[in-house]
Design a protein around this motif. Structure first.
Motif, short mmCIF file in Angstrom:
data_model
loop_
_atom_site.label_atom_id
_atom_site.label_comp_id
_atom_site.label_asym_id
_atom_site.label_seq_id
_atom_site.Cartn_x
_atom_site.Cartn_y
_atom_site.Cartn_z
N GLY A 90 0.82 -1.20 0.00
CA GLY A 90 0.00 0.00 0.00
C GLY A 90 0.85 1.25 0.00
N CYS A 91 0.20 2.40 0.14
CA CYS A 91 0.89 3.70 0.15
C CYS A 91 1.31 4.06 1.56
CB CYS A 91 -0.02 4.79 -0.40
SG CYS A 91 -0.30 4.65 -2.16
N TYR A 92 2.52 4.60 1.66
CA TYR A 92 3.06 5.03 2.95
C TYR A 92 3.76 6.37 2.77
CZ TYR A 92 2.19 0.28 4.50
OH TYR A 92 1.58 -0.90 4.83
N ILE A 93 3.88 7.09 3.85
CA ILE A 93 4.61 8.35 3.87
C ILE A 93 5.89 8.13 4.65
CG2 ILE A 93 4.55 10.77 4.59
CD1 ILE A 93 1.44 10.51 4.38
N LEU A 94 7.02 8.42 4.00
CA LEU A 94 8.33 8.26 4.64
C LEU A 94 8.91 9.64 4.90
CD1 LEU A 94 9.79 5.44 2.36
CD2 LEU A 94 8.39 5.21 4.39
N ARG A 95 9.43 9.83 6.11
CA ARG A 95 9.97 11.14 6.48
C ARG A 95 11.31 10.98 7.17
NH1 ARG A 95 7.54 15.12 10.96
NH2 ARG A 95 9.30 14.42 12.15
N ILE A 96 12.27 11.77 6.69
CA ILE A 96 13.57 11.89 7.35
C ILE A 96 13.84 13.37 7.46
CG2 ILE A 96 16.04 11.43 7.24
CD1 ILE A 96 15.42 9.01 5.51
N GLY A 97 13.80 13.91 8.67
CA GLY A 97 14.00 15.35 8.86
C GLY A 97 12.93 16.14 8.10
N LYS A 98 13.35 16.99 7.17
CA LYS A 98 12.42 17.79 6.38
C LYS A 98 12.05 17.14 5.06
CE LYS A 98 13.91 22.23 8.21
NZ LYS A 98 14.45 23.54 7.91
N THR A 99 12.68 16.02 4.75
CA THR A 99 12.41 15.31 3.50
C THR A 99 11.25 14.34 3.70
OG1 THR A 99 14.73 15.47 2.91
CG2 THR A 99 13.41 13.88 1.69
N VAL A 100 10.22 14.47 2.87
CA VAL A 100 9.03 13.64 2.97
C VAL A 100 8.72 13.08 1.58
CG1 VAL A 100 6.58 13.56 3.56
CG2 VAL A 100 8.12 15.05 4.84
N ARG A 101 8.44 11.76 1.51
CA ARG A 101 8.09 11.12 0.25
C ARG A 101 6.89 10.20 0.47
NH1 ARG A 101 10.85 14.47 -1.21
NH2 ARG A 101 12.83 14.42 -2.27
N LYS A 102 6.01 10.19 -0.50
CA LYS A 102 4.91 9.23 -0.50
C LYS A 102 5.30 8.09 -1.43
CE LYS A 102 0.90 9.99 -2.51
NZ LYS A 102 -0.44 10.52 -2.80
N VAL A 103 5.29 6.86 -0.94
CA VAL A 103 5.74 5.71 -1.73
C VAL A 103 4.68 4.61 -1.68
CG1 VAL A 103 8.19 6.18 -1.34
CG2 VAL A 103 6.97 4.66 0.20
N TYR A 104 4.76 3.75 -2.68
CA TYR A 104 3.90 2.57 -2.73
C TYR A 104 4.78 1.35 -2.53
CZ TYR A 104 0.43 -0.82 -4.17
OH TYR A 104 -0.44 -1.86 -4.18
N LEU A 105 4.53 0.61 -1.47
CA LEU A 105 5.29 -0.60 -1.17
C LEU A 105 4.46 -1.81 -1.54
CD1 LEU A 105 6.81 0.34 2.31
CD2 LEU A 105 7.87 0.54 0.05
#
Length: 106
Positions: A90-105
């Protein structure tokens, strides 16, 4: 007739009135430092694998689409590859500090 003359007179006066033109503030783009761009955190996903670069000593936070934090992983090296076979696809939101990405796993 006087009403018509009055309307014409007001229209002509408004056209002839001096107009003021003001210079607008020019917004300049912030200068990007090439070194900053090279050191930016990158997050890429393929299937159930996530590759992270330039995130040494930071924490990866994983959220579902409703905003609930699913997991957090400490990144201990400059380049790290993580596999998430235990997460449902499914879709997840990954965040490291100020960097945010929406990914499909998958």
């Amino acid at each position: 007739m006087t009403k018509r003359i009055l309307i014409i007179l007001v229209t002509v006066m408004s056209i002839m009135a001096p107009t003021h033109v003001y210079a607008q503030d020019v917004k300049t783009e912030p200068q990007h430092n090439v070194e900053q761009d090279l050191n930016a955190v990158t997050i890429t996903a393929n299937e159930s694998t996530v590759q992270i670069k330039n995130a040494s000593q930071q924490t990866l936070e994983i959220y579902n689409l409703t905003g609930v934090k699913i997991a957090s992983v400490r990144i201990d090296s400059d380049s790290k590859t993580l596999t998430f076979n235990d997460l449902p696809k499914g879709c997840y939101i990954l965040r490291i500090g100020k960097t945010v990405r929406k990914v499909y796993l998958r």
